[in-house]
Write an enzyme that holds these catalytic residues in place. Sequence first.
Site, short mmCIF file in Angstrom:
data_model
loop_
_atom_site.label_atom_id
_atom_site.label_comp_id
_atom_site.label_asym_id
_atom_site.label_seq_id
_atom_site.Cartn_x
_atom_site.Cartn_y
_atom_site.Cartn_z
N HIS A 44 -8.67 10.98 1.58
CA HIS A 44 -7.73 9.87 1.38
C HIS A 44 -6.41 10.12 2.10
O HIS A 44 -5.53 9.27 2.12
CB HIS A 44 -7.49 9.65 -0.11
CG HIS A 44 -6.82 8.37 -0.45
ND1 HIS A 44 -5.47 8.29 -0.77
CD2 HIS A 44 -7.29 7.10 -0.50
CE1 HIS A 44 -5.16 7.03 -1.02
NE2 HIS A 44 -6.24 6.29 -0.87
N LYS A 95 -3.61 10.56 5.06
CA LYS A 95 -3.32 9.77 6.25
C LYS A 95 -2.34 10.58 7.10
O LYS A 95 -1.13 10.35 7.06
CB LYS A 95 -2.70 8.42 5.88
CG LYS A 95 -3.60 7.53 5.01
CD LYS A 95 -3.28 7.70 3.55
CE LYS A 95 -3.90 6.64 2.66
NZ LYS A 95 -5.29 6.35 2.78
N HIS A 150 0.81 -1.22 0.00
CA HIS A 150 0.00 0.00 0.00
C HIS A 150 0.84 1.27 0.00
O HIS A 150 0.30 2.38 -0.01
CB HIS A 150 -0.94 -0.02 1.22
CG HIS A 150 -2.09 0.91 1.13
ND1 HIS A 150 -2.31 1.93 2.03
CD2 HIS A 150 -3.10 1.00 0.23
CE1 HIS A 150 -3.40 2.59 1.70
NE2 HIS A 150 -3.90 2.05 0.62
N ASP A 187 -0.35 19.29 18.43
CA ASP A 187 0.09 20.53 19.09
C ASP A 187 0.81 21.50 18.15
O ASP A 187 1.61 22.32 18.60
CB ASP A 187 1.01 20.21 20.28
CG ASP A 187 0.30 19.45 21.37
OD1 ASP A 187 -0.93 19.56 21.46
OD2 ASP A 187 0.98 18.72 22.13
N LYS A 195 3.07 4.45 -1.21
CA LYS A 195 3.06 5.31 -2.39
C LYS A 195 4.37 6.10 -2.37
O LYS A 195 4.51 7.06 -1.62
CB LYS A 195 1.88 6.28 -2.39
CG LYS A 195 0.49 5.60 -2.35
CD LYS A 195 -0.04 5.45 -0.98
CE LYS A 195 -1.49 5.06 -0.95
NZ LYS A 195 -1.86 3.84 -1.62
N ASP A 234 16.98 9.87 -7.68
CA ASP A 234 18.43 10.05 -7.48
C ASP A 234 18.86 9.98 -6.01
O ASP A 234 19.89 10.56 -5.64
CB ASP A 234 18.90 11.39 -8.07
CG ASP A 234 18.77 11.44 -9.58
OD1 ASP A 234 18.65 10.37 -10.19
OD2 ASP A 234 18.79 12.55 -10.15
#
Length: 942
Positions: A744, A746, A312, A751, A314, A319
């Site tokens: 979508h 996450k 999952h 604080d 991404k 480089d």
Amino acid sequence: MSDRAKNAMQGYLNHFLSNMDIVNSREVCRFLEVSKLSFSPEYGPKLKEDYVMVKHLPKIPKEDDSRKCCLCPWFSCCNDNWQKVWAVLKPGFLALLGDPFDTQPMDIIVFDVLPTSDGNGDGRVSLAKEIKEPNPLRHSFKVTCGNRNIRIRAKNGSKVKDWVAAINDAGLRPPEGWCHPHRFGSYAPPRGLTEDGSKAQWFIDGLAAFEAIAFSIERAKSEIFICGWWLCPELYLRRPFVSNASSRLDALLEAKAKEGVQIYILLYKEVALALKINSVYSKRKLLGIHENVRVLRYPDHFSSGVYLWSHHEKLVIVDYHICFIGGLDLCFGRYDTPQHKVGDCPPSVWPGKDYYNPRESEPNSWEDTMRDELDRKKYPRMPWHDVHCALWGPPCRDIARHFVQRWNYAKRNKAPNEQAIPLLMPQHHMVIPHYLWNSRELEVEKKSFENSRGTTVQDSFSRGSSFHDIPLLLPQEADGQDADNEGLKLNGLEPIVNPFDQPSKVSSGLPFSLRKIKVEPIGSDMPMKGFVDDLDHLDSHGKFSGDGKTHRVKSSDFEWWEIQDRGHHGGFTDESGQVGPCASCRCQVIRSVSQWSAGTSQTEESIHIAYCSLIEKAEHFIYIENQFFISGLAGDDSIRNRVLEALYRRIMRAYREKKIFRVIIVIPLLPGFQGGLDDSGAASVRAIMHWQYRTICRGQNSILHNLYNVLGSKVHDYISFYGLRAYGKLFDVGPVATSQVYVHSKIMIIDDCIALIGSANINDRSLLGSRDSEIAIVIEDNELINSHMGGQPWKAGKFCWSLRLSLWSEHLGLRPGQINQIVDPVADSTYKDMWMATAKTNTTIYQDVFSCIPNDLINSRAGLRQSVAIWKERLGHTTIDLGIAPEKLEFYKNGEIERIDPMERLSSVKGHLVSFPLEFLSKEDLRPVFNESEYYASQVFH
């Protein structure tokens, strides 16, 4: 050895090795224990090299194979399958080469966290261990890492002991110490504790992130790593797509591949019956681009036995210089702008199947990507809200190391004999070894670091900087800084930069002999004294404790975010407020991996541990955006992750201490899967809804139920839940439509000082480590600015504070100059008068105009069916979630019916924030029943 003798020997060897015919001999390489990898700075300093014997590798063809007898292929009578290879030990791995002149490893062991016990009560497993051979003439040792156990022979017992000591030292030496866990149980240590170049920059929504990714790919010089759950080669990274044809992903990769850039793409191999992302189509399209594009799909479901879990992450890494991490896959439906438009007719921004609404329809074929899947005049697209992040410095190379581990594991399992798919070597965080500093500067830095830490620990410098480790041929630029540099220019000869007179593969793409090498200030490039894994990182003032840094506090106010230069320090720029400052930060990479996903010896759930630990240490507020919110309280046997328990305990502590504490959670209004909520084929949608409502407000295991028993009506002073929604015309004279903005992202912000950004959802799939593979980053600000918290002055972090302000500005629809209204996230004027009031008003307006699903007025499936039937009869057409407005709104005024344009009513909507419907379908049991396939794999949905 006297200085005079040492200088004489160095001069002699420099003169001797200036003869290229001598240098290009294997005998000299073996004598000096050097190879082509010895002085490649991207792989770290030279440690140990020599010939060894192994038997697990495919046979290397030898010139004298013709002298074997004809029975050898069947009986192996002339040898016992052991063969000689060149072993190269680097700080993070052990590579096995055909000979010293090779640069491509036949095999590589990337060091990873070892088990805490070998099962026999003998303590932690050693990375390398001597083997007692029954034959006294044999001398062997084994290297154990991950799920691999490799046996190696050396010439004699003394060499075996040297190898074992060197390998164990390389795996455990600070600052990485790859073989033992760091804070949160992560494989990677915290970075940025010193000035080591660790920087981060955030991006909100696809427009900003895809532009930065395209920009970086266009400037790639040596290699590109891409890892994704779903990848679409026809994705346009810039819009409008008609005028940006060259920004299509396959076109960008083709251009770089033709320039010689090596491209490695790791795709999730889905279960075709469950998902329609068609990774085999993506692989075929990508492999057709150029021979420099390599693609692996993993896992093989039958051989691995893994059917339920996915890869999952991404990732895009360019480089080893910049890494992009977060929630955005390079696939259709993800590109979006802050306006979150629901229509695009005629198409200018979202071509073909990129006009995407998974609630309405999932494409059955990706072959013709430019053909529309949805009727743009009837159905809105589903807007996509996401957060992504760019990283520079050591955190980038830590993430690249994770990619290398996963690539090599997939390569061994999927394509062990394919020469076109190579094994990869992880680059080291050091560009130049720290011991090139002269001893006086090193001692000053060492004492300064000791004083700042205030601890007495084992001296790691004695191992890391001893002069006998300095390779004679190490390239160095003599620029008059000190006499030591000049000392290498002896007898009129320059130091030899490459003993094989061939360019080395380096990150800049230039031959090594042409690169300018400068010694950078000591950062994480040196072993850190007293490196602490369990950092109590926040003191009562929101400052990082224990690192000894002097914080750079910006004397600024809330107007800073509106006037700041977003291109500062080499980051990306924009004028929309969707790209953050490029900030110097303390960063730590965390992940969810296990044996099936990355070949590790044990499960790592450092994302889960980080969530719980950071929540526990929060002082004033927690802001969460996530695609799912499925978690459990203590004692919950069904849900094993404890993010919910951490939130519950933190809120209860604030209640007992009579302190203000806010938790704001933004999630999708509905799961992003196809099917009407009452449809027979939508059991998966209802199953996810069941687990989320079970977490939030329904039953003995929900947080609101447990808090209400103690706090009563004050619950929402502490925690509240929200979603996002957008509206607009489908075309100029078309109907007005609405859709949820699919959350979508996450992320978690604590604080205004700490942020967690990655690919992991809040559910067992993402957090337990043994299920989906995930990766994330914890970012703690170095640069502090003046702000407010609970009406009191507060030092907020530049990265985290600006990210929250930009997110809230988008959600609340704030105009320039209104940023001061949300600077203090816990004050009633922000939390109640702005945030909660805006969500309530927007929710009421959407309900008046669309009666859209979900809403608090529909408590049963019978009520849902009735509402859908009424609106379909009234309009003649509606979307699957009732998202089409009537041509005129009817309402009573002074006893008479009046009709107005729905856009007039919708003009009062501010931003996209709406309340999460806690009472929706509250009278229904949403769990799958026994005649639904979802019933037998319920764990897939949590």
